[in-house]
Design an enzyme around this catalytic site. Sequence first.
Site, short mmCIF file in Angstrom:
data_model
loop_
_atom_site.label_atom_id
_atom_site.label_comp_id
_atom_site.label_asym_id
_atom_site.label_seq_id
_atom_site.Cartn_x
_atom_site.Cartn_y
_atom_site.Cartn_z
N GLU A 1 0.84 -1.22 0.00
CA GLU A 1 0.00 0.00 0.00
C GLU A 1 0.87 1.26 0.00
OE1 GLU A 1 -3.18 -0.01 -1.16
OE2 GLU A 1 -3.49 -1.50 0.42
N HIS A 2 0.47 2.22 -0.82
CA HIS A 2 1.24 3.47 -1.00
C HIS A 2 2.65 3.15 -1.51
CE1 HIS A 2 -1.54 6.57 0.41
NE2 HIS A 2 -1.97 5.67 1.28
N GLY B 1 -17.15 4.03 -4.45
CA GLY B 1 -16.31 4.88 -3.61
C GLY B 1 -15.85 4.21 -2.33
N ALA B 2 -15.74 2.87 -2.33
CA ALA B 2 -15.36 2.12 -1.13
C ALA B 2 -13.90 1.71 -1.18
CB ALA B 2 -16.24 0.89 -0.98
N SER C 1 -14.57 0.85 -8.13
CA SER C 1 -15.70 0.90 -9.06
C SER C 1 -15.33 1.74 -10.28
CB SER C 1 -16.94 1.48 -8.38
OG SER C 1 -16.78 2.86 -8.08
N ASP D 1 -5.31 -0.21 -10.21
CA ASP D 1 -6.72 -0.59 -10.33
C ASP D 1 -7.04 -1.13 -11.72
OD1 ASP D 1 -6.54 0.68 -7.95
OD2 ASP D 1 -7.89 2.35 -8.46
#
Length: 442
Positions: free
Chosen positions: A56-57, A152-153, A157, A207
Amino acid sequence: TPAAQWVESWPDDVGADRVRQAFAAAYPADDVDEDGTDAPEVRVYAAPGRVNVIGEHTDYNAGLCLPIALPHRTYVALRPRTDSVVRLASAQEPGAAWTGRLEDVAPGAVTGWAAYVAGVAWALGQHLEATGGSTETIRGFDAVVDSCVPYGAGLSSSAALECSVAVGIDDVAGLGLAATDAGRATLAAAAIRAENEVAGAPTGGMDQSASLRCAPGHALLLDCRPGLDPVDAVEQIPFDLAAEGLALLVIDTRAEHALVDGQYAQRRATCEAAAATLGLANLRELADSVAGAAAATGDPAAREAAFADALGAALDRLPDDVSRRRVRHVVTEIARTQDLVALLRAGRASDVGPLMDASHASLRDDYEVSALELDVAVEAAREAGALGARMTGGGFGGSAIALVPAERASAVADAVAGAFARAGLAAPGFLLAVPSAPAGAC
Ligand code: ADP
Ligand code: MG
């Protein structure tokens, strides 16, 4: 105690039926092109959301990440046109249908959700032009979208929408890109441009790569070093949870926090400045040299000490405590990703929990991107028997993941729902993240 709210995925035939019916309602059968030709058949495509297992990041630090495709997909029914008109409607955006012309689509020219769709058509046109083709190859289309990917979770999406459209345009325009992994990398690049340049959302490439290039039963190891050939930048890592009696529970905290964009830009700037101070192009170079120093030593304890020494020596050259902590997160997170992949390769998925826990602690304490909801979710999951748990995605809200023995999944979800209620937080949503198929025709 409230029962856990599950967000079910749709079987492909259910999703396809939904968008076909919505398409027929939005664009009646006698509705034809400007030039009066009969409309061709409606085709349906779908693309998954994703969740990042670890890493992550790290993408903007030329690091590693490890997403899987969710069984939750966005569906698009699409009918090509002979003119350049694009008409769009989405079940998730009632009252926000959009009509425009391809020649008018450009960065800054489309607002709202339609930018993610029209942006893909624009970016593919740009790709064709840059490779000696013609933007004219991309024609207009009518499309209707519906999705079971939470909005937006942090489960992407946006990429699911872009990538469903990307494989649709690829098919109707006869580009053939979806047929190969190299072609899918090109489609991902177009979806990234759509999101960054037309929708105006700054994101890395994880993504879209996940949505287009993941494989069922696998996690996608994505190497974000710039300049790598996109085909060499990914590796399929076996991640057959069910075969090992495991489940990956996603907890959508449904928490939204302000100032997220500013925080993201700040973290990125701190990392870039630290790399410059160290005389490096990016923090991946530091991670590689620290890992190299550790690998040169003997037993695990000596390796750990050598890792800490090499990292400590670099951190000592940074001017302030904040940049030292940010850099420590990035370097250790890249190492954790490599360690987790090694465990998966060794068939030891049930041993990765401590790496997930360490990732969460690092994101919370060193990188400071967690949130109360995320901390409540991972702590409650662990107490209820998760093997490991961490926030996933950019942070400040969004989702957490917990690796659980399959038979404990619903008990862990109920325990997390209970902890949220006791903490006075809104009810979270729960998904089962079975590593699923990438974007394609239905
Ligand atoms: P995430 O990708 O984590 O879900 P984003 O903020 O990146 O969150 O993307 C959400 C945005 O993407 C929405 O606000 C909307 O503009 C667009 N979007 C995603 N899915 C759809 C959909 N099914 N229909 C219309 N717009 C969508
Ligand atoms: Mg997104």
